[in-house]
Enzyme design. Structure first.
Site, PDB file in Angstrom:
ATOM      1  N   ASP A 111      10.603   0.164  15.033  1.00 16.62           N
ATOM      2  CA  ASP A 111       9.278  -0.042  14.924  1.00 16.62           C
ATOM      3  C   ASP A 111       8.699  -1.066  15.290  1.00 16.62           C
ATOM      4  O   ASP A 111       9.433  -1.743  16.238  1.00 16.62           O
ATOM      5  CB  ASP A 111       8.872  -0.240  13.282  1.00 16.62           C
ATOM      6  CG  ASP A 111       9.720  -1.207  12.682  1.00 16.62           C
ATOM      7  OD1 ASP A 111      10.097  -1.979  13.381  1.00 16.62           O
ATOM      8  OD2 ASP A 111       9.624  -1.439  11.388  1.00 16.62           O
TER       9      ASP A 111
ATOM     10  N   PRO B 201      16.158   2.982  13.541  1.00 18.33           N
ATOM     11  CA  PRO B 201      14.687   3.072  13.803  1.00 18.33           C
ATOM     12  C   PRO B 201      14.036   1.891  14.383  1.00 18.33           C
ATOM     13  O   PRO B 201      14.489   0.763  14.061  1.00 18.33           O
ATOM     14  CB  PRO B 201      14.189   3.362  12.369  1.00 18.33           C
ATOM     15  CG  PRO B 201      15.253   3.203  11.410  1.00 18.33           C
ATOM     16  CD  PRO B 201      16.450   3.064  12.078  1.00 18.33           C
TER      17      PRO B 201
ATOM     18  N   ARG C 250      -2.867  10.665   6.743  1.00 17.04           N
ATOM     19  CA  ARG C 250      -1.193  11.038   6.210  1.00 17.04           C
ATOM     20  C   ARG C 250      -1.444  12.155   5.486  1.00 17.04           C
ATOM     21  O   ARG C 250      -0.364  13.218   5.494  1.00 17.04           O
ATOM     22  CB  ARG C 250      -0.746   9.885   5.905  1.00 17.04           C
ATOM     23  CG  ARG C 250      -0.700   8.494   6.534  1.00 17.04           C
ATOM     24  CD  ARG C 250      -0.347   7.353   5.916  1.00 17.04           C
ATOM     25  NE  ARG C 250      -0.638   6.182   6.719  1.00 17.04           N
ATOM     26  CZ  ARG C 250      -1.868   5.411   6.745  1.00 17.04           C
ATOM     27  NH1 ARG C 250      -2.857   5.983   5.873  1.00 17.04           N
ATOM     28  NH2 ARG C 250      -2.138   4.502   7.219  1.00 17.04           N
TER      29      ARG C 250
ATOM     30  N   ARG D 269       0.747  -1.106  -0.027  1.00 15.08           N
ATOM     31  CA  ARG D 269      -0.074  -0.106   0.074  1.00 15.08           C
ATOM     32  C   ARG D 269       1.013   1.309   0.161  1.00 15.08           C
ATOM     33  O   ARG D 269       0.449   2.258  -0.762  1.00 15.08           O
ATOM     34  CB  ARG D 269      -0.960   0.227   1.150  1.00 15.08           C
ATOM     35  CG  ARG D 269      -2.067   1.135   1.139  1.00 15.08           C
ATOM     36  CD  ARG D 269      -3.241   1.053   1.945  1.00 15.08           C
ATOM     37  NE  ARG D 269      -3.755   2.446   2.139  1.00 15.08           N
ATOM     38  CZ  ARG D 269      -4.158   2.986   3.401  1.00 15.08           C
ATOM     39  NH1 ARG D 269      -3.869   2.280   4.421  1.00 15.08           N
ATOM     40  NH2 ARG D 269      -4.629   3.972   3.234  1.00 15.08           N
TER      41      ARG D 269
ATOM     42  N   LYS E 158      10.248   7.654  15.051  1.00 17.43           N
ATOM     43  CA  LYS E 158      10.235   6.496  14.108  1.00 17.43           C
ATOM     44  C   LYS E 158      10.507   6.973  12.747  1.00 17.43           C
ATOM     45  O   LYS E 158      11.409   6.627  11.982  1.00 17.43           O
ATOM     46  CB  LYS E 158       8.984   5.561  14.003  1.00 17.43           C
ATOM     47  CG  LYS E 158       9.121   4.103  13.588  1.00 17.43           C
ATOM     48  CD  LYS E 158       9.466   4.045  11.981  1.00 17.43           C
ATOM     49  CE  LYS E 158       9.398   2.880  11.336  1.00 17.43           C
ATOM     50  NZ  LYS E 158       9.314   3.053  10.093  1.00 17.43           N
TER      51      LYS E 158
END
Length: 271
Positions: free
Chosen positions: A229, A227, A170, A122, A210
Site C-alpha cells: 500500500d 501487500p 465502497r 473509520r 492490494k
DNA sequence: GAACAGGCAACTC
DNA sequence: GAGTTGCCTGTT
C-alpha cells in the site's frame, strides 16, 4: 449464559496483543480495560496477560478454534529472514510478537474492500455498523456483540440498504463481492494457489491487487502474500534497494511485510 | 475551503 | 502499459 473457561494460550513473548490487534491486519478486536475482546466466526473471546502468559477466556469447546486463529502451530521465534539490512532489523525488533491471524476469508475480503482510501478508526466504524446491522447477536460476559454478516445476506442487499454504513463508493463493491462469494464463484477451496487466488479476486469489481493480496494473506493465510500500500511503497522506496522483490523474505514474506508496515505506520515511513 | 486518506475502475495517450 | 481522474465520506 454459557460456561466460560480461562486458560493459558501461550507465553507472553509469543503473542503481543496490542501489536497483533492494532497492526492493521484486523478490525474487530477492541481493548476493554486491560484485555482485548473480539468476535471470530460468531464466537467471542477475551485475551489478557497474567504473569508471563497470554490467557484466553472463551467457551471451552472453542479452544481449538482460537488455537487455529492465533496460528499457534507455527513457532514464530524460529522464523528467520536472514540479513535484510539495518532498517528491516529495526522493523523486526519493533514488531516482535505480532502473529498473522487466520481470519475468515469473507471477513478479510470485505474488510479490506472497506479499507481502501480509509483510515483505521473509520474502517472499524464501518465494519462495526455492518455487523450491528446485518450480523447475528451473541452474548458474552453479559454484553451483546454481533457476528460478521455472511456473504449470503449481503448479496441480497442494494447499495441503498448499506447507505447507513457511510461506506460511500465502497458499498457497491461490498455487494458485488458478496454476490461472487455467495454464488460459490469464490471460496477458499476453489481459489487454489496464491497466484490463482489473487487473479480470481481481482476479477471482482472493487478488488485490485492490494485488496486481493491482503485477502490472500489474512483470509487465506498465504504467508508469501506481500501487500503493498502507500505506506509500504514509501518504506520500500526509502529503505530498500531499487530491485527489491518480496521473494527475498521467503515463505514468510507476509510476516516481514507486517513488521515493515507496522513500523512505518507507527514511526513514519521515512524514519 | 482544500487536501488528503492503508485503492480501484475507466479513460486517456 | 503508464499516467490521470473521479469517487463517498470524514478529518485536518
Amino acid at each position: 449464559m454459557q460456561e466460560l473457561s480461562e486458560i493459558r494460550l501461550c507465553a507472553a513473548g509469543e503473542l503481543d496483543l496490542e501489536k497483533t490487534f492494532e497492526c492493521g491486519q484486523c478490525f474487530r478486536w477492541n481493548r476493554r480495560d486491560d484485555a482485548y475482546i473480539g468476535i471470530v466466526r460468531g464466537r467471542a473471546a477475551r485475551l489478557f496477560y497474567r504473569g508471563g502468559d497470554v490467557m484466553i477466556e472463551c467457551a471451552a469447546e472453542d479452544i481449538p478454534l482460537w488455537h487455529h486463529y492465533f496460528d499457534m502451530d507455527l513457532d514464530y521465534s524460529a522464523i528467520s529472514f536472514g540479513d535484510a539490512g539495518e532498517y528491516f532489523a529495526a522493523c523486526e525488533e519493533f514488531g516482535r510478537g505480532i502473529r498473522i491471524l487466520r481470519q475468515e476469508f469473507w471477513e478479510a475480503l470485505c474488510s479490506f474492500i472497506i479499507s481502501q482510501c480509509n483510515n483505521i478508526p473509520r474502517i472499524k466504524g464501518i465494519v462495526e455498523s455492518l455487523c450491528q446491522g446485518f450480523g447475528e447477536p451473541l452474548e458474552f460476559r453479559g454484553e451483546i456483540y454481533y457476528s460478521f454478516p455472511g456473504p449470503d445476506i449481503l448479496a441480497t442487499l442494494s447499495p441503498g440498504e448499506l447507505a447507513p454504513l457511510r461506506a460511500g463508493y465502497r458499498a457497491p463493491y461490498i455487494i458485488s463481492a458478496a454476490r461472487a462469494v455467495s454464488l460459490g464463484e469464490l471460496t477458499p477451496e476453489a481459489l487454489g494457489s496464491r497466484e490463482e487466488a489473487v487473479r480470481a479476486l481481482c476479477g471482482i469489481s472493487g478488488v485490485g491487487k492490494k485488496v486481493a493480496s491482503c485477502t490472500a494473506l489474512y483470509g487465506l493465510h498465504d504467508m508469501t502474500g506481500f501487500p503493498i500500500d502507500t505506506w509500504m511503497k514509501r518504506a520500500l522506496a526509502n529503505h530498500f534497494p531499487e530491485d527489491f522483490t518480496p521473494e527475498v523474505f521467503g515463505e514468510y514474506a507476509g510476516l516481514a511485510q507486517q513488521y515493515i508496515f507496522y513500523y512505518a505506520r507507527t514511526n513514519g515511513a521515512s524514519s
